[in-house]
Design a protein around this motif. Structure first.
Motif, PDB file in Angstrom:
ATOM      1  N   THR A 361      39.454 -76.403  71.927  1.00 47.36           N
ATOM      2  CA  THR A 361      39.915 -75.077  72.257  1.00 47.36           C
ATOM      3  C   THR A 361      40.180 -74.058  70.891  1.00 47.36           C
ATOM      4  N   PRO A 362      40.162 -72.909  70.993  1.00 49.27           N
ATOM      5  CA  PRO A 362      40.122 -72.025  69.985  1.00 49.27           C
ATOM      6  C   PRO A 362      41.544 -71.904  69.363  1.00 49.27           C
ATOM      7  N   PRO A 363      41.563 -71.757  67.908  1.00 51.69           N
ATOM      8  CA  PRO A 363      42.857 -71.452  67.363  1.00 51.69           C
ATOM      9  C   PRO A 363      43.220 -70.327  67.728  1.00 51.69           C
ATOM     10  N   GLY A 364      44.682 -70.126  68.296  1.00 53.98           N
ATOM     11  CA  GLY A 364      45.188 -69.066  68.773  1.00 53.98           C
ATOM     12  C   GLY A 364      45.312 -69.196  70.329  1.00 53.98           C
ATOM     13  N   ASN A 365      44.424 -70.074  70.780  1.00 53.16           N
ATOM     14  CA  ASN A 365      44.533 -70.366  72.370  1.00 53.16           C
ATOM     15  C   ASN A 365      44.400 -69.314  73.116  1.00 53.16           C
ATOM     16  N   ASP A 366      43.746 -68.195  72.724  1.00 54.96           N
ATOM     17  CA  ASP A 366      43.425 -66.670  73.249  1.00 54.96           C
ATOM     18  C   ASP A 366      44.541 -66.120  73.656  1.00 54.96           C
ATOM     19  N   GLY A 367      45.553 -66.379  72.753  1.00 55.28           N
ATOM     20  CA  GLY A 367      47.048 -65.749  73.212  1.00 55.28           C
ATOM     21  C   GLY A 367      47.863 -66.333  74.165  1.00 55.28           C
ATOM     22  N   ARG A 368      47.507 -67.593  74.443  1.00 59.50           N
ATOM     23  CA  ARG A 368      48.525 -68.259  75.366  1.00 59.50           C
ATOM     24  C   ARG A 368      49.195 -69.165  74.716  1.00 59.50           C
ATOM     25  N   THR A 369      50.750 -69.075  75.083  1.00 62.89           N
ATOM     26  CA  THR A 369      51.539 -69.992  74.319  1.00 62.89           C
ATOM     27  C   THR A 369      52.302 -70.616  75.450  1.00 62.89           C
ATOM     28  N   LEU A 370      53.424 -71.708  75.045  1.00 69.74           N
ATOM     29  CA  LEU A 370      54.461 -72.095  75.792  1.00 69.74           C
ATOM     30  C   LEU A 370      55.600 -72.346  74.885  1.00 69.74           C
ATOM     31  N   LEU A 371      56.757 -72.359  75.277  1.00 70.68           N
ATOM     32  CA  LEU A 371      58.093 -72.736  74.770  1.00 70.68           C
ATOM     33  C   LEU A 371      58.066 -74.175  75.045  1.00 70.68           C
ATOM     34  N   PRO A 372      58.385 -75.136  74.125  1.00 70.53           N
ATOM     35  CA  PRO A 372      58.095 -76.388  74.551  1.00 70.53           C
ATOM     36  C   PRO A 372      59.437 -77.335  74.596  1.00 70.53           C
ATOM     37  N   TRP A 373      60.261 -76.629  75.693  1.00 69.40           N
ATOM     38  CA  TRP A 373      61.498 -77.361  75.520  1.00 69.40           C
ATOM     39  C   TRP A 373      61.383 -78.269  76.895  1.00 69.40           C
ATOM     40  N   VAL A 387      60.430 -75.307  80.281  1.00 68.13           N
ATOM     41  CA  VAL A 387      58.979 -75.004  79.616  1.00 68.13           C
ATOM     42  C   VAL A 387      58.510 -73.815  80.047  1.00 68.13           C
ATOM     43  N   HIS A 388      58.675 -72.948  79.247  1.00 74.33           N
ATOM     44  CA  HIS A 388      58.125 -71.363  79.701  1.00 74.33           C
ATOM     45  C   HIS A 388      56.758 -71.240  79.164  1.00 74.33           C
ATOM     46  N   ARG A 389      55.805 -70.803  80.063  1.00 73.17           N
ATOM     47  CA  ARG A 389      54.424 -70.498  79.871  1.00 73.17           C
ATOM     48  C   ARG A 389      54.083 -69.426  79.725  1.00 73.17           C
ATOM     49  N   PHE A 390      53.272 -68.709  78.779  1.00 75.69           N
ATOM     50  CA  PHE A 390      52.654 -67.350  79.006  1.00 75.69           C
ATOM     51  C   PHE A 390      51.276 -67.107  78.898  1.00 75.69           C
ATOM     52  N   GLY A 391      50.706 -66.676  80.116  1.00 71.83           N
ATOM     53  CA  GLY A 391      49.309 -66.414  80.290  1.00 71.83           C
ATOM     54  C   GLY A 391      48.406 -67.799  80.384  1.00 71.83           C
ATOM     55  N   LEU A 392      49.400 -68.884  80.695  1.00 74.19           N
ATOM     56  CA  LEU A 392      48.869 -70.229  80.706  1.00 74.19           C
ATOM     57  C   LEU A 392      49.141 -70.862  81.892  1.00 74.19           C
ATOM     58  N   ALA A 403      48.397 -75.345  73.388  1.00 70.55           N
ATOM     59  CA  ALA A 403      49.723 -74.833  73.459  1.00 70.55           C
ATOM     60  C   ALA A 403      50.910 -75.466  72.924  1.00 70.55           C
ATOM     61  N   ILE A 404      51.070 -76.837  73.218  1.00 70.61           N
ATOM     62  CA  ILE A 404      52.320 -77.482  72.575  1.00 70.61           C
ATOM     63  C   ILE A 404      52.126 -77.745  71.314  1.00 70.61           C
ATOM     64  N   ILE A 405      50.899 -77.829  70.587  1.00 70.17           N
ATOM     65  CA  ILE A 405      50.806 -78.270  69.383  1.00 70.17           C
ATOM     66  C   ILE A 405      50.982 -76.886  68.620  1.00 70.17           C
ATOM     67  N   GLU A 406      50.484 -75.952  68.975  1.00 72.58           N
ATOM     68  CA  GLU A 406      50.649 -74.640  68.235  1.00 72.58           C
ATOM     69  C   GLU A 406      52.065 -74.097  68.180  1.00 72.58           C
ATOM     70  N   ALA A 407      52.812 -74.268  69.600  1.00 72.98           N
ATOM     71  CA  ALA A 407      54.452 -73.970  69.696  1.00 72.98           C
ATOM     72  C   ALA A 407      55.149 -74.552  68.801  1.00 72.98           C
ATOM     73  N   ALA A 515      57.573 -65.450  68.391  1.00 69.47           N
ATOM     74  CA  ALA A 515      58.795 -65.256  68.048  1.00 69.47           C
ATOM     75  C   ALA A 515      59.682 -64.335  68.997  1.00 69.47           C
ATOM     76  N   ALA A 516      58.542 -63.302  69.445  1.00 67.82           N
ATOM     77  CA  ALA A 516      59.266 -62.472  70.450  1.00 67.82           C
ATOM     78  C   ALA A 516      59.369 -62.939  71.829  1.00 67.82           C
ATOM     79  N   ARG A 517      58.727 -63.742  72.038  1.00 65.07           N
ATOM     80  CA  ARG A 517      58.796 -64.406  73.263  1.00 65.07           C
ATOM     81  C   ARG A 517      59.893 -65.483  73.430  1.00 65.07           C
ATOM     82  N   GLU A 518      60.117 -66.149  72.262  1.00 70.39           N
ATOM     83  CA  GLU A 518      61.162 -67.199  72.389  1.00 70.39           C
ATOM     84  C   GLU A 518      62.503 -66.364  72.354  1.00 70.39           C
ATOM     85  N   ALA A 519      62.710 -65.089  71.498  1.00 68.76           N
ATOM     86  CA  ALA A 519      63.783 -64.331  71.482  1.00 68.76           C
ATOM     87  C   ALA A 519      64.188 -63.757  72.820  1.00 68.76           C
ATOM     88  N   GLU A 520      62.929 -63.516  73.467  1.00 63.73           N
ATOM     89  CA  GLU A 520      63.293 -62.952  74.947  1.00 63.73           C
ATOM     90  C   GLU A 520      63.815 -63.951  75.777  1.00 63.73           C
TER      91      GLU A 520
END
Ligand code: ADP
Ligand code: XUL
Length: 525
Positions: A361-373, A387-392, A403-407, A515-520
Motif C-alpha cells: 500500500t502507498p505511503p499516506g494511504n491515499d489520505g485514508r486514515t483511522l483513529l486506532p482506539w 475506531v473511527h475511519r476516514f475514507g476507509l 492505516a493502523i500503522i500510520e495512525a 491531528a485535525a481528525r483526532e481533535a474533531e
C-alpha cells in the motif's frame, strides 16, 4: 566471569537475561521467556489480563507473577550456567500495577518453605485477590478527586511529573479504598509489581525506586520522596502502607533461603527493581539527552533521557525518574500491539502477510486514515474505545493495515513534541520492533534513522545491567553509566532503516490532517 541476572515481568510474559561481564568482555549467556497465557493457562489470562466484562477494568494476578518467577528461576538454575558465578539480580516490571499484602506477609516471605511453591504460600497474605494494571481506565472519578484535593492538574504535574492518569497507582488505590474499605483497612503494604517481585526474591519488603515511584501520582519527583498532599488526598493511613523510596542502585539483600534451597541458587545480591520503561532506557543505552527510543511491546511508548524535569504542559506525557538518578520523558499509548493484532486477526493475517499488505500500500494511504482506539486510550485520553475511519472501508484489509500503522506512528510523533527533542535517530525495541516494514513507516513519518537491537527485550537487558551497576557500586568499584551500557546496549549499526524523503513529505501533510481528525472526534466525546 561474574553473572548478572535481569528479569522482566511484563504484561504478557516473564523474561530472563543473564549477562557475563568481565573487564571489556560482555556477553549474553542465557535468555528465556515464559508466556502467561500459554505457560500458565490455569489463571485464564488473555494477553496477561484477567477477563472482565467491563472494558475499562484491567486486572491481573500476583499469584501468577509469583508462579512465573518460580518457574523461571528453576529454568535458570537448570540452564547449564555455573551458578557459583552468579553475583547479582535485578528486575523490570510493567509499571503502575499494584499488589496488596496483609500483616504477616514479611514473615511468610522470610520463612517460605522451599518444599512448596511460593505462590501457594503467598495466597494467604494477599489482602486483595486481583492487581489492577496499567491498561485499567476505570478511575476517572478518583483522578478528578485527587487533582482537586492537591490544588489542580498543574500542581500535580509539576510536583509528581504527571497529571492524574487512570492507570497510575494513586487513583487505583483510592478506588480500592472507596469500593472495598474493609480490605483496604486490612492491607499492611501496597507494592508495585516491581517492588513486590523484588520482595519475593529478597524475602523481605523491598523499596520502590524513583523510576517506578513516579508512575503513582504520589511521589515528589525532585525530592524522590512521598508527597504528603497527594498521599493524603488518595486514601487515609496510606503513608504507613507504602514502601520506602530508595535509589535504583540499592542492594535490598540477598536471594532468600527459599530460592537457595528450592533451586540451589547462591546468595546473590538482590538490587531494587524498577519499571520497564526506566529499565529499557538503560537497555537501549540512553544515558544522555538527544536520542529517543520507541518501545512497541504491549504498549507503544516513546521515551528519552532528560537532565532536568521538563513537565508536559499539554498534559499527555510524563516525567519519570531514570535509574541514573536523572530523569526521563515518556508518552504512552495503550493501543499498541493489541490494536495491531486486532487488525491482523480481523483479516486472518500472519505477521508475514500483515507486513506484505503494509508494503503493498502507498505511503499516506491515499489520505485514508483511522483513529486506532480499539481499547481505552491513554494518549489522547479516550475512556470509551471506538475506531473511527476516514475514507476507509472497514473490510479493506491492506488499507486498514496501513492505516493502523500510520495512525500509531503519527500519534507517537505528534504527542511527543512536548519532549522538545529534534528526533533524528530512533532506537526501536519491544516485540513489534522486529518488524522492519513497521520500522520503515516509523522512519518515514519521523524523518529519522531507526535502529534495532540484538537483545530484543531491552527492559530485561537494562535490568541485568542495573544489577551489574548496583553490585559494582555496592562493592566499592563503581562503573560509569557510559561504561555500563557499552556494547550490549548499543544498537546494531547494520540494522539502520533510512527515511524516504518523498514519503516524509507526504506524512508532513497527513500529520496535520490526522491531528485535525483526532481533535474533531475528541471534541465530540
Ligand atoms: P510486553 O513486553 O509488553 O509483554 P513484547 O515486547 O514481548 O511485549 O511484545 C509482544 C508483542 O509483540 C506481541 O503482542 C505481538 O503483537 C508483537 N509482535 C511480535 N512479533 C511481531 C511482528 N513480527 N510484527 C509485529 N508485531 C509483533
Ligand atoms: C508506562 C505504561 C506501560 C507499562 C507497560 O507508563 O503504562 O508502558 O509500563 O509496559
Amino acid at each position: 566471569m561474574p553473572l548478572y541476572l535481569g528479569l522482566d515481568s511484563s504484561t504478557q510474559s516473564l523474561t530472563a537475561v543473564v549477562v557475563d561481564i568481565e573487564g571489556d568482555r560482555r556477553e549474553v549467556v542465557f535468555q528465556s521467556s515464559l508466556s502467561f497465557d500459554r505457560d500458565l493457562p490455569q489463571y485464564g489470562t488473555r494477553h496477561g489480563v484477567l477477563p472482565n466484562r467491563n472494558p475499562a477494568i484491567s486486572q491481573s494476578s500476583a499469584l501468577m507473577w509469583t508462579e512465573a518467577l518460580d518457574v523461571m528461576l528453576g529454568r535458570i538454575a537448570s540452564g547449564g550456567l555455573d551458578l557459583s558465578r552468579f553475583v547479582a539480580v535485578s528486575g523490570s516490571a510493567q509499571q503502575h500495577g499494584s499488589v496488596y499484602l496483609g500483616a504477616g506477609a514479611e514473615i511468610v516471605l522470610a520463612n517460605a518453605d522451599p518444599g512448596r511453591p511460593l505462590h501457594e504460600q503467598i495466597k494467604s497474605v494477599l489482602s486483595r485477590n486481583v492487581s489492577p494494571i496499567w491498561l485499567d481506565a476505570s478511575t476517572s472519578i478518583e483522578c478528578a478527586e485527587i487533582t482537586a484535593a492537591v490544588g489542580g492538574a498543574d500542581m500535580l504535574a509539576k510536583t509528581t511529573g504527571s497529571r492524574a492518569f487512570e492507570r497510575f497507582t494513586g487513583p487505583q488505590i483510592r478506588r480500592f479504598f472507596k469500593q472495598e474499605p474493609a480490605a483496604y483497612a486490612g492491607t499492611d503494604r501496597i507494592h508495585l509489581v516491581s517492588s513486590f517481585l523484588a520482595s519475593l526474591l529478597a524475602g523481605q519488603h523491598a523499596p520502590i525506586d524513583p523510576g517506578d515511584g513516579s508512575g503513582m501520582n504520589l511521589m515528589d519527583l525532585r525530592a524522590s520522596a512521598w508527597w504528603t498532599p497527594a498521599v493524603e488526598a488518595t486514601a487515609p493511613g496510606l503513608l504507613a502502607k507504602l514502601p520506602t523510596i530508595r535509589p535504583s542502585r540499592t542492594v535490598i539483600g540477598t536471594l532468600s533461603p527459599y530460592w537457595q534451597r528450592r533451586h540451589g541458587l547462591p546468595a546473590a545480591r538482590v538490587l531494587a527493581w524498577s519499571g520497564d520503561n526506566p529499565c529499557s532506557l538503560i537497555g537501549t543505552g540512553l544515558v544522555r539527552e538527544g536520542i529517543v527510543a520507541i518501545s512497541m511491546g504491549t504498549s507503544d511508548v516513546i521515551f528519552g533521557p532528560m537532565r532536568e524535569p521538563r513537565v508536559d504542559t499539554t498534559g499527555t506525557g510524563h516525567v519519570f525518574g531514570s535509574p541514573t538518578g536523572e530523569f526521563m520523558g515518556l508518552t504512552v499509548f495503550s493501543n499498541g500491539s493489541l490494536a495491531r493484532e486486532r487488525v491482523r486477526d480481523a483479516f486472518g493475517l500472519s505477521w508475514k502477510t500483515f507486513s506484505a499488505a503494509l508494503e503493498a500500500t502507498p505511503p499516506g494511504n491515499d489520505g485514508r486514515t483511522l483513529l486506532p482506539w480499539f481499547v481505552p486510550e491513554i494518549t489522547p485520553s479516550v475512556v470509551s474505545p471506538a475506531v473511527h475511519r476516514f475514507g476507509l472501508e472497514a473490510d479493506d484489509g491492506p488499507g486498514n493495515v496501513r492505516a493502523i500503522i500510520e495512525a500509531q506512528q503519527m500519534a507517537l510523533a505528534s504527542h511527543s513534541r512536548w519532549m522538545e527533542v529534534d528526533v533524528k535517530t530512533i532506537y526501536a525495541t519491544g516485540g513489534a520492533a522486529t518488524n522492519r516494514s513497521i520500522l520503515q513507516v516509523m522512519a518515514d513519518i519521523f524523518g529519522a534513522d531507526v535502529y534495532q537491537f540484538e537483545v530484543g527485550n531491552t527492559a530485561c537487558l537494562g535490568a541485568a545491567l542495573r544489577a551489574f551497576h548496583g553490585e559494582r557500586t555496592a562493592s566499592g568499584q563503581p562503573v560509569d553509566w557510559d561504561d555500563v551500557v557499552r556494547e550490549l546496549a548499543e544498537p546494531v549499526a547494520s540494522t539502520r532503516v533510512r527515511p524516504d524523503p518523498r514519503s516524509h513529505a507526504i506524512y508532513r501533510d497527513l500529520m496535520a490532517v490526522y491531528a485535525a481528525r483526532e481533535a474533531e472526534i475528541l471534541s465530540r466525546l
